[in-house]
Design an enzyme around this catalytic site. Structure first.
Site, PDB file in Angstrom:
ATOM      1  N   ARG A  58       0.811  -1.210   0.000  1.00  0.00           N
ATOM      2  CA  ARG A  58       0.000   0.000   0.000  1.00  0.00           C
ATOM      3  C   ARG A  58       0.846   1.262   0.000  1.00  0.00           C
ATOM      4  O   ARG A  58       0.568   2.184  -0.758  1.00  0.00           O
ATOM      5  CB  ARG A  58      -1.027  -0.082   1.111  1.00  0.00           C
ATOM      6  CG  ARG A  58      -0.867   0.732   2.304  1.00  0.00           C
ATOM      7  CD  ARG A  58      -1.948   0.404   3.306  1.00  0.00           C
ATOM      8  NE  ARG A  58      -2.467  -0.972   3.181  1.00  0.00           N
ATOM      9  CZ  ARG A  58      -3.733  -1.313   3.382  1.00  0.00           C
ATOM     10  NH1 ARG A  58      -4.615  -0.400   3.703  1.00  0.00           N
ATOM     11  NH2 ARG A  58      -4.124  -2.551   3.282  1.00  0.00           N
ATOM     12  N   THR A  59       1.892   1.314   0.764  1.00  0.00           N
ATOM     13  CA  THR A  59       2.702   2.535   0.789  1.00  0.00           C
ATOM     14  C   THR A  59       3.411   2.741  -0.544  1.00  0.00           C
ATOM     15  O   THR A  59       3.473   3.845  -1.069  1.00  0.00           O
ATOM     16  CB  THR A  59       3.737   2.473   1.931  1.00  0.00           C
ATOM     17  OG1 THR A  59       3.052   2.238   3.155  1.00  0.00           O
ATOM     18  CG2 THR A  59       4.510   3.764   2.043  1.00  0.00           C
ATOM     19  N   LYS A  86      22.381 -10.039  -2.903  1.00  0.00           N
ATOM     20  CA  LYS A  86      23.732 -10.448  -3.292  1.00  0.00           C
ATOM     21  C   LYS A  86      24.769  -9.918  -2.309  1.00  0.00           C
ATOM     22  O   LYS A  86      25.958 -10.011  -2.558  1.00  0.00           O
ATOM     23  CB  LYS A  86      24.051  -9.934  -4.693  1.00  0.00           C
ATOM     24  CG  LYS A  86      23.141 -10.507  -5.774  1.00  0.00           C
ATOM     25  CD  LYS A  86      23.398  -9.815  -7.100  1.00  0.00           C
ATOM     26  CE  LYS A  86      22.234 -10.000  -8.049  1.00  0.00           C
ATOM     27  NZ  LYS A  86      22.112  -8.889  -8.992  1.00  0.00           N
ATOM     28  N   ARG A 108      12.121   2.650   2.010  1.00  0.00           N
ATOM     29  CA  ARG A 108      11.591   1.885   3.143  1.00  0.00           C
ATOM     30  C   ARG A 108      12.631   0.851   3.502  1.00  0.00           C
ATOM     31  O   ARG A 108      13.175   0.202   2.620  1.00  0.00           O
ATOM     32  CB  ARG A 108      10.279   1.215   2.754  1.00  0.00           C
ATOM     33  CG  ARG A 108      10.057  -0.045   3.533  1.00  0.00           C
ATOM     34  CD  ARG A 108       8.749  -0.288   4.204  1.00  0.00           C
ATOM     35  NE  ARG A 108       7.803   0.738   4.391  1.00  0.00           N
ATOM     36  CZ  ARG A 108       6.518   0.473   4.636  1.00  0.00           C
ATOM     37  NH1 ARG A 108       6.090  -0.770   4.648  1.00  0.00           N
ATOM     38  NH2 ARG A 108       5.676   1.444   4.860  1.00  0.00           N
ATOM     39  N   HIS A 136       7.499   6.888  10.280  1.00  0.00           N
ATOM     40  CA  HIS A 136       6.769   6.696   9.032  1.00  0.00           C
ATOM     41  C   HIS A 136       5.999   7.999   8.816  1.00  0.00           C
ATOM     42  O   HIS A 136       4.785   8.058   8.999  1.00  0.00           O
ATOM     43  CB  HIS A 136       5.833   5.491   9.175  1.00  0.00           C
ATOM     44  CG  HIS A 136       5.221   5.026   7.880  1.00  0.00           C
ATOM     45  ND1 HIS A 136       5.372   5.716   6.693  1.00  0.00           N
ATOM     46  CD2 HIS A 136       4.464   3.945   7.593  1.00  0.00           C
ATOM     47  CE1 HIS A 136       4.717   5.066   5.733  1.00  0.00           C
ATOM     48  NE2 HIS A 136       4.163   3.993   6.258  1.00  0.00           N
TER      49      HIS A 136
END
Lengths: 310, 178, 426
Positions: A58-59, A86, A108, A136
């Site tokens: 959603r974000t 990696k 994020r 946030h």
């Protein structure tokens, strides 16, 4: 009314004027989202990278829509496709992205402080889309916008935030932003989910659901991360729901016109019952709608020239 | 640096100019059918309401008025601080309208370019006309107004200021020299 | 060869001396301490305005050799020690391979003899491979030159093993050094648990993770009657536990680092990975308790826990950064700063850096008594300097004190009468 931040790392950095400007701007952007042609050319030619080291639908979608509606070129990088697997360090990832000259990086990350780390190392503006248990900011701002739309002002409101405060970046950003805007914040969580010293933010800590809800104007429920549980924080989801879940009966303790909010995704029947989540007082989908407008406002406000460091 | 102001138009002068523009708009569009006025924030929106009121008095017909904020269509975002974005309000459909864009001062033409882009994103007007209270020259784009209150030759470092009172009615036009 | 150190202020806690005394060194041994010594055939060191003290002893360093020589090795580590005024260091066993066998001990001692400039005293592991499962061959390791045993960084969580280790080491009268941290309580924490951690959204390590471990270790030491040393203590609770344990005769000692005496959890703000250590930086109240502990003798020693790390180990997200900082080259001025502030006396500070570690590790050092080894540190207590990690002799730069202006600079360090460091700017 200048906006002096290059990066959006958290609500901790924002003044009350900043927050008001962001919310006012977001309201104007909301109108664009209701048009037939939901696009303005403001960020034409700007490149935005959505760098998601943590799964989020959603974000990420909300940021992506905000970017596209501002005509920015947006690129998504998610952990599953990135070189993180990696073993590349965040610094190397940052340097490589920097070489492609993005204007804005939306990040994020599961590590608190990762956006600060990037901001110190790249030229692009950094927008924190959630870092660890830290902040946030765009979520808190969309919550504030939704509350303000319904209540007119944030000043003097009683806002109850209930759930896993310790691990919630949504809670931290909201507590800081709400306190700045003059709201009273009440917190409720099991002792295992209440972070030490949180009352130093000015928030009041409660131990019983009924007391925390008593006279509340807004009830903000946090998602209980089921995947984190099962160990030592709570004995069972069932017991959690009984003492910390919002239901039709205990919601009556709040004001009759109290708003019911949730940052999603909802665990129905755990932190909130379905009848309340879908009830008259819920504004959960408005939060989602406002999310796009708030993110457009943030992207727009950090895109002007002559900005100083945050 | 000493600053001096020259009065270009007083309240009565502004009223006469707007009255003339109202007549010209009605004449050109043969009345008010499909007509709409759209003012550009900030200034043009106040003038658009004045024009609508005058047209109402002359023609006894109400012309819808809209307001657009062109901040998001500007081409100078990377050259200046961000400006607050205000709401765009168009309480009517633009489709097949004859739209008169209203602004207070016409200068480089960049604002009008942005306003036309904004209008095009909001609908498909039959035509767009341009009314300005002051045309001060120095165009940087091929844009020409259809209705002009007053032509004021200026140098680039001069400024034109349209002053409004608390009721958002225009009261004077000043030429500012630095 | 004779050396005469004149005009200095001699402070030697082992003899309760603080006076303007000269020191005559002959063939690496203290020959005389007296007022106004005259000697025609000695090399003269003018120590006017300087303090002359027994060579400092750091009972807790990581030299990273063998195995992680890109962070530090015995050559660079002992030079950093000399620059910081240390004439002896005890190095921890968490090398690669772990110092849990005589071959590794031999390697360390031989390399120290060939490349090192200060005395190196290896500390061997309590358990093989630091795994906490079975005891090392303590007798042989002690004979081979190890001065203590420690699973530093890995608390011996198995209580039975720790009991046996204490009982066994007791035979040889060698102390066990415990990094007291109950990992089942500290979990995945990365800094002190408290409001700063809450604000930064970082997982906390509560004080009880240390206190609970100290309680157990002290109880086992009391039970076994053996010597226990708790290293780098950080909480007020630990100070209190050790204070009461000492009062009832438990053979327990402890040390604290200069950074735990000078920094608090606030240093972590900005996600400063050079403020990430284990134990974590605590609070101002803990600092006060640590000062009190030094003043009343609860805390015996000051040790740096010198923990060199490569830039890449620190230049990462806070959660991923390794613990620890370099400390050898900043320890003395930080301690002097606290003396200036009145946290504790100069005598206490120097005792904690000389006599106490010598006593705990049974080293015939830390004193300027006639006939002893001439390990001597001469420092200018007034000289100001700015910390510039680029100028460290250590291979690593991980210090939270970068840019600090500190007062007190080592002028000269002598090991067995031989100058191993000299500040050329003075």
């Amino acid at each position: 009314m200048a906006f002096s931040h290059k990066h959006i790392l958290g609500t901790a950095q924002l003044s009350t004027d900043d927050i008001s400007l962001i919310l006012d701007t977001a309201e104007s952007f909301k109108e664009i989202n209701q048009r037939d042609i939901k696009k303005v050319p403001t960020l034409r030619g700007r490149t935005v990278i959505n760098l998601f080291f943590e799964a989020s639908t959603r974000t990420r979608v909300s940021f992506e829509i905000a970017e596209k509606r501002l005509s920015a070129d947006s690129i998504n990088i998610s952990a599953s496709t990135s070189s993180v697997v990696k073993g590349e360090t965040l610094e190397d990832t940052a340097r490589n992205l920097e070489a492609m000259r993005p204007d804005i990086i939306v990040i994020r990350h599961s590590a608190s402080g990762a956006p600060h780390y990037l901001a110190e190392r790249v030229n692009a503006a950094i927008v924190n889309a959630g870092d660890g248990a830290h902040e946030h900011p765009s979520q808190a701002l969309l919550d504030l916008m939704t509350i303000r739309e319904h209540k007119g002002s944030l000043k003097g409101l009683n806002v109850a935030i209930i759930g896993d405060i310790t691990h919630s970046r949504v809670a931290r950003s909201n507590i800081l932003a709400l306190k700045k805007m003059g709201a009273s914040v009440r917190l409720l969580a099991p002792g295992t989910m209440m972070p030490p010293g949180i009352e130093k933010t000015g928030a009041r800590v409660f131990t019983r659901m009924e007391d925390c809800l008593d006279g509340a104007d807004v009830v903000m429920m946090l998602r209980i991360q089921l995947e984190r549980q099962g160990n030592t924080l709570i004995p069972s989801v069932r017991e959690y729901a009984r003492f910390f879940g919002l239901n039709r009966s205990n919601l009556k303790c709040a004001k009759p016109d109290a708003l019911v909010m949730h940052p999603g995704p909802i665990n129905r029947g755990v932190e909130i019952t379905s009848d309340v989540a879908d009830g008259d007082q819920n504004v959960i989908l408005e939060q989602v709608e406002n999310g796009v407008a708030v993110r457009m406002a943030l992207l727009y406000l950090i895109s002007g020239e002559s900005v100083s460091e945050t | 640096m000493a600053e001096s102001n020259t009065l270009i138009l007083d309240k009565a002068g502004i009223r006469r100019a707007l009255t003339r523009i109202s007549h010209e708009i009605l004449e050109r569009n043969k009345g008010t059918t499909d007509l709409a006025l759209v003012g550009i924030r900030t200034g043009g929106d106040f003038l658009a309401r004045q024009l609508a009121a005058m047209i109402d008095r002359i023609e006894e017909s109400q012309v819808p008025v809209g307001v657009i904020d062109i901040t998001l269509y500007r081409d100078d975002l990377s050259h200046r601080e961000v400006r607050p974005v205000e709401k765009t309000t168009l309480p009517f459909s633009l489709d097949d309208r004859q739209v008169v864009l209203v602004d207070d001062v016409l200068f480089t033409g960049r604002t009008i370019r942005a306003a036309m882009d904004a209008l095009m994103d909001l609908g498909r007007p039959r035509n767009i006309q341009l009314a300005v209270l002051i045309d001060r020259g120095h165009r940087e784009l091929p844009i020409r107004p259809d209705y002009i209150g007053r032509n004021v030759p200026t140098s680039k470092d001069e400024g034109i200021v349209v002053e409004f009172n608390e009721d958002n009615a225009p009261v004077s036009v000043l030429l500012k020299k630095n | 060869m004779k050396i005469l150190i004149k005009n200095g202020r001699l402070v030697d806690p082992s003899q309760n001396l603080d006076d303007n005394l000269d020191v005559l060194v002959d063939d690496g041994v203290i020959n005389a301490i007296d007022h106004d010594i005259q000697s025609s055939d000695a090399d003269l060191i003018d120590a006017r305005g300087m303090f002359v003290t027994p060579g400092l002893i750091d009972m807790h360093v990581h030299l990273r050799d063998p195995g992680q020589e890109y962070k530090e090795d015995i050559t660079s580590g002992t030079r950093a020690a000399a620059a910081g005024g240390f004439t002896s260091v005890a190095c921890m066993p968490n090398t690669e391979p772990v110092n849990d066998n005589l071959a590794t001990t031999d390697y360390i001692l031989q390399k120290a003899r060939i490349c090192g400039v200060v005395n190196v005293f290896p500390v061997a592991a309590i358990s093989k491979g630091l795994k906490g499962e079975s005891l090392t061959e303590m007798g042989e390791l002690k004979e081979g030159g190890c001065v203590a045993f420690s699973d530093d960084g890995h608390w011996v969580s198995n209580g039975d093993l720790m009991r046996r280790a204490l009982e066994y080491a007791g035979l040889f009268d060698v102390p066990l050094i415990s990094h007291a941290e109950n990992f089942s309580i500290s979990g995945k924490g990365v800094m002190n648990e408290g409001f700063v951690a809450t604000e930064l959204g970082l997982r906390g390590i509560p004080w009880v993770a240390e206190d609970a471990a100290v309680y157990r270790d002290v109880a086992l030491a009391e039970f076994s009657g053996s010597r226990l040393h708790i290293c780098h203590i950080s909480t007020r609770g630990t100070v209190e536990i050790i204070r009461t344990a000492k009062a009832r005769g438990v053979r327990v000692s402890c040390d604290v680092t200069p950074h735990h005496l000078t920094l608090t959890e606030e240093a972590v703000r900005g996600y400063n990975t050079n403020a990430k250590m284990n134990p974590p930086l605590r609070t101002a109240e803990d600092l006060e308790a640590l000062y009190q502990g030094l003043r009343d003798g609860t805390i015996d020693a000051i040790a740096t826990d010198h923990a060199p790390h490569h830039r890449d180990d620190k230049n990462v997200e806070f959660d991923r950064a390794l613990n620890g900082i370099v400390g050898l080259e900043t320890a003395l001025p930080l301690v002097l700063m606290l003396v200036d502030k009145g946290a504790f006396s100069l005598n206490t500070a120097l005792a904690a850096l000389t006599t106490a570690p010598a006593r705990i590790l049974s080293l015939p050092r830390g004193s300027l008594k006639k006939g002893g080894v001439a390990d001597i540190t001469i420092f200018d207590p007034e000289k100001q300097w700015q910390v510039d990690s680029e100028r460290f002799l250590s291979k690593s730069r991980n210090t939270p004190f970068e840019g600090w202006t500190l007062k007190g600079r080592v002028s000269r360090t002598l090991v067995a009468g031989k100058t191993v460091f000299q500040d050329l700017e003075s």
